[in-house]
Design an enzyme around this catalytic site. Structure first.
Site, PDB file in Angstrom:
ATOM      1  N   ASP A 146       2.475  -3.219  -3.862  1.00  0.00           N
ATOM      2  CA  ASP A 146       1.620  -4.045  -4.608  1.00  0.00           C
ATOM      3  C   ASP A 146       0.472  -3.160  -5.199  1.00  0.00           C
ATOM      4  O   ASP A 146      -0.259  -3.827  -6.015  1.00  0.00           O
ATOM      5  CB  ASP A 146       1.110  -4.988  -3.547  1.00  0.00           C
ATOM      6  N   ASP A 178       0.867  -1.311   0.007  1.00  0.00           N
ATOM      7  CA  ASP A 178      -0.116  -0.016   0.039  1.00  0.00           C
ATOM      8  C   ASP A 178       0.801   1.345   0.106  1.00  0.00           C
ATOM      9  O   ASP A 178       0.367   2.410   0.505  1.00  0.00           O
ATOM     10  CB  ASP A 178      -1.016  -0.009   1.265  1.00  0.00           C
ATOM     11  N   HIS A 187       0.882  -0.699   5.113  1.00  0.00           N
ATOM     12  CA  HIS A 187      -0.500  -1.249   5.294  1.00  0.00           C
ATOM     13  C   HIS A 187      -0.529  -0.900   6.629  1.00  0.00           C
ATOM     14  O   HIS A 187      -0.077  -1.239   7.503  1.00  0.00           O
ATOM     15  CB  HIS A 187      -0.656  -2.495   4.777  1.00  0.00           C
ATOM     16  N   ARG A 217      -0.219  -9.819  -6.045  1.00  0.00           N
ATOM     17  CA  ARG A 217       0.656 -10.403  -5.696  1.00  0.00           C
ATOM     18  C   ARG A 217       0.745 -11.738  -6.761  1.00  0.00           C
ATOM     19  O   ARG A 217       1.738 -12.260  -7.110  1.00  0.00           O
ATOM     20  CB  ARG A 217       0.356 -10.973  -4.213  1.00  0.00           C
TER      21      ARG A 217
HETATM   22 MG    MG Z   1      -1.702  -3.608  -0.712  1.00  0.00          MG
END
Ligand code: MG
Length: 491
Positions: free
Chosen positions: A306, A52, A254, A95
């Site tokens: 990601d 994030d 995150h 992912r």
């Molecule tokens: Mg993420």
């Protein structure tokens, strides 16, 4: 690649000389045969994946108050990509895309909404998928994974059953296994704002695995980043004799945000800055270790994230910089990430404005390691070697932006068309179809502010022809993320 090719030619000449010497003088055999320089060794790969972290969260990508000297150095000595993308704008499908080189819809790791795997999910990445680790194993690589997996937590779905020799980490997101009761959707977002100061790692009963065993629960998340780094450096030192692939996926930044005692309060950006700066320190430790061990010259390190920042978490979330929107969306802020490639003496240092994606790492690594790309399935990755090692162009000219199982947008060259848009993390939000699609020139207008559909209908037609071809070739896998658990108020 230039160096690699040169090294191959040198090696071939050298072998030829050895054969000649051998045939001329039997006693000399063996003297020169063991002489191999660092550049003759196969390339090692390290992927460092943040969770994030947005496009605008690093110093070298323009953040004014987060200090990231190590990632900045990595970018200056290597390549900073400004059009580097992920395969989906939430954790699980992103992912899956990275590890398989395929759009997540193909592997079943995309659902019909913004959805990810959860502690009560039954499924994981299908065994039939080929991960980068399995691919590199064909060339004799040691393979290790540290950190957030999020492709299934049942034993059969864990990294050690997807090509990794070693695993240490949390099998899903660090905000899962919440022990507090939430009574409404809005309560979840409050956790990261006014109620945040009350939270401790014990509020998230997440497990730490080594291999397939739980070794700690709840995880002390304040030391998690440090421990991931220590595990990584130790594993690389222990496995340096063989070529290696390390996939290090930090659970942070995150939410919930936790930093070690040493990093708390260090950043003027507040706790989010503390967390990112601690990750930057960790990257610096890994670079220093590779340099000390004489491994830097034949190791490629890639740093990316990601998906974009989780904007509803407000001050606890990151920034996509000048890009629009963030995590979960099909605007640039969801899909475009920092992308830094570092390999001293091999990678041609520059800022790259061409397109690349995390899916391309599968194909690029395969090419460098000399492992044929599987031909029994569609691989969406392309080989970025021409850009990394020389002055060549990126073969990637197209991008597809899915939200769940639906294709929302596509980019061809500088132009991006949104066929569908949808507000994300807003309860009850519906898909909005656009006919004609919204059109942006994301090179001239990276913030997607000015819809130019009426001025460039021919660009829309061009993109729609690419979209039709893409759809015709799309064989979607089953929806394996389709379950929803009682705690999952937010996906
Ligand atoms: Mg993420």
């Amino acid at each position: 690649m230039k160096n690699k090719k040169l090294s191959f030619i040198k090696q071939a000449l050298f072998v030829g000389m050895v054969i000649l010497t051998f045939s001329c003088n039997d006693q000399d055999k063996g003297i020169a045969v063991n002489e191999t320089s660092a550049e003759d060794k196969p390339m090692n790969f390290v992927i460092i994946f943040a969770d994030d972290m947005g496009y605008g969260d690093l110093g070298v990508y323009g953040h004014p108050t987060i200090n990231t000297p190590n990632l900045d150095r990595m970018a200056f000595e290597g390549q900073k990509w400004t059009n580097f993308y992920v395969g989906a704008s939430v954790c699980t499908p992103s992912r899956a895309a990275l590890l398989t080189g395929r759009l997540p819809l193909r592997s079943g790791m995309a659902s019909n909404v913004v959805r990810v795997l959860h502690p009560n999910s039954k499924n994981g990445l299908p065994k039939s998928e080929i991960t980068i680790a399995e691919q590199l194993k064909k060339a004799g690589y040691s393979t290790g994974m540290v950190g957030k997996w999020h492709l299934g937590h049942k034993p059969e779905s864990l990294p050690v059953n997807h090509g990794f020799d070693y695993y240490y980490g949390i099998p899903y997101s660090n905000d899962m296994d919440l022990t507090r009761k939430l009574t409404s959707y809005g309560d979840y977002w409050k956790l990261w704002t006014e109620e945040y100061k009350d939270l401790t790692p014990a509020d998230f009963n997440v497990p730490m695995y080594r291999g397939t065993e739980i070794i700690e629960r709840p995880v002390d998340q304040s030391t998690m980043t440090k421990r991931y780094t220590e595990e990584t450096t130790k594993w690389i030192r222990d496995n340096r004799e063989k070529p290696f692939f390390m996939y290090l996926a930090y659970n942070l930044p995150h939410v919930p945000l936790f930093a070690s005692d040493e990093s708390m309060g260090r950043s003027v950006r507040g706790l989010y800055g503390d967390v990112v700066e601690e990750i930057d320190d960790s990257v610096g430790q890994i670079m220093a270790m590779l340099e000390e061990e004489g491994l830097a010259e034949n190791t490629m390190v890639i740093f990316t994230s990601d998906n974009g920042p989780w904007l509803p978490t407000e001050i606890s979330g990151g920034s996509a910089g000048l890009l629009r929107n963030g995590k979960g969306s099909t605007w640039e802020g969801g899909f475009r990430e920092p992308g830094i490639f570092w390999s001293p003496g091999n990678i041609n240092p520059k800022v790259v404005m061409e397109m690349g994606t995390t899916m391309d790492l599968f194909t690029t690594f395969s090419s460098i390691a000399g492992v044929p790309v599987p031909d029994d399935r569609i691989i969406d990755g392309v080989d970025l070697s021409p850009v990394l090692f020389g002055e060549g162009k990126s073969p990637r000219k197209e991008l597809f932006y899915y939200l769940g199982r639906d294709l929302f947008a596509a980019r061809v060259g500088a132009y991006k068309a949104h066929m569908i848009t949808q507000e994300v993390y807003v309860q009850g939000a519906k898909q909005v179809s656009h006919n004609p699609p919204l059109l942006f020139n994301v090179e001239e207008d990276p913030s997607e502010r000015f819809n130019i559909a009426n001025q460039y209908p021919e660009q829309i037609q061009k993109i729609m022809r690419v979209v039709e071809l893409h759809k015709a070739n799309m064989k979607a896998g089953p929806d394996l993320l389709g379950e929803r658990g009682p705690e999952n108020l937010v996906e």
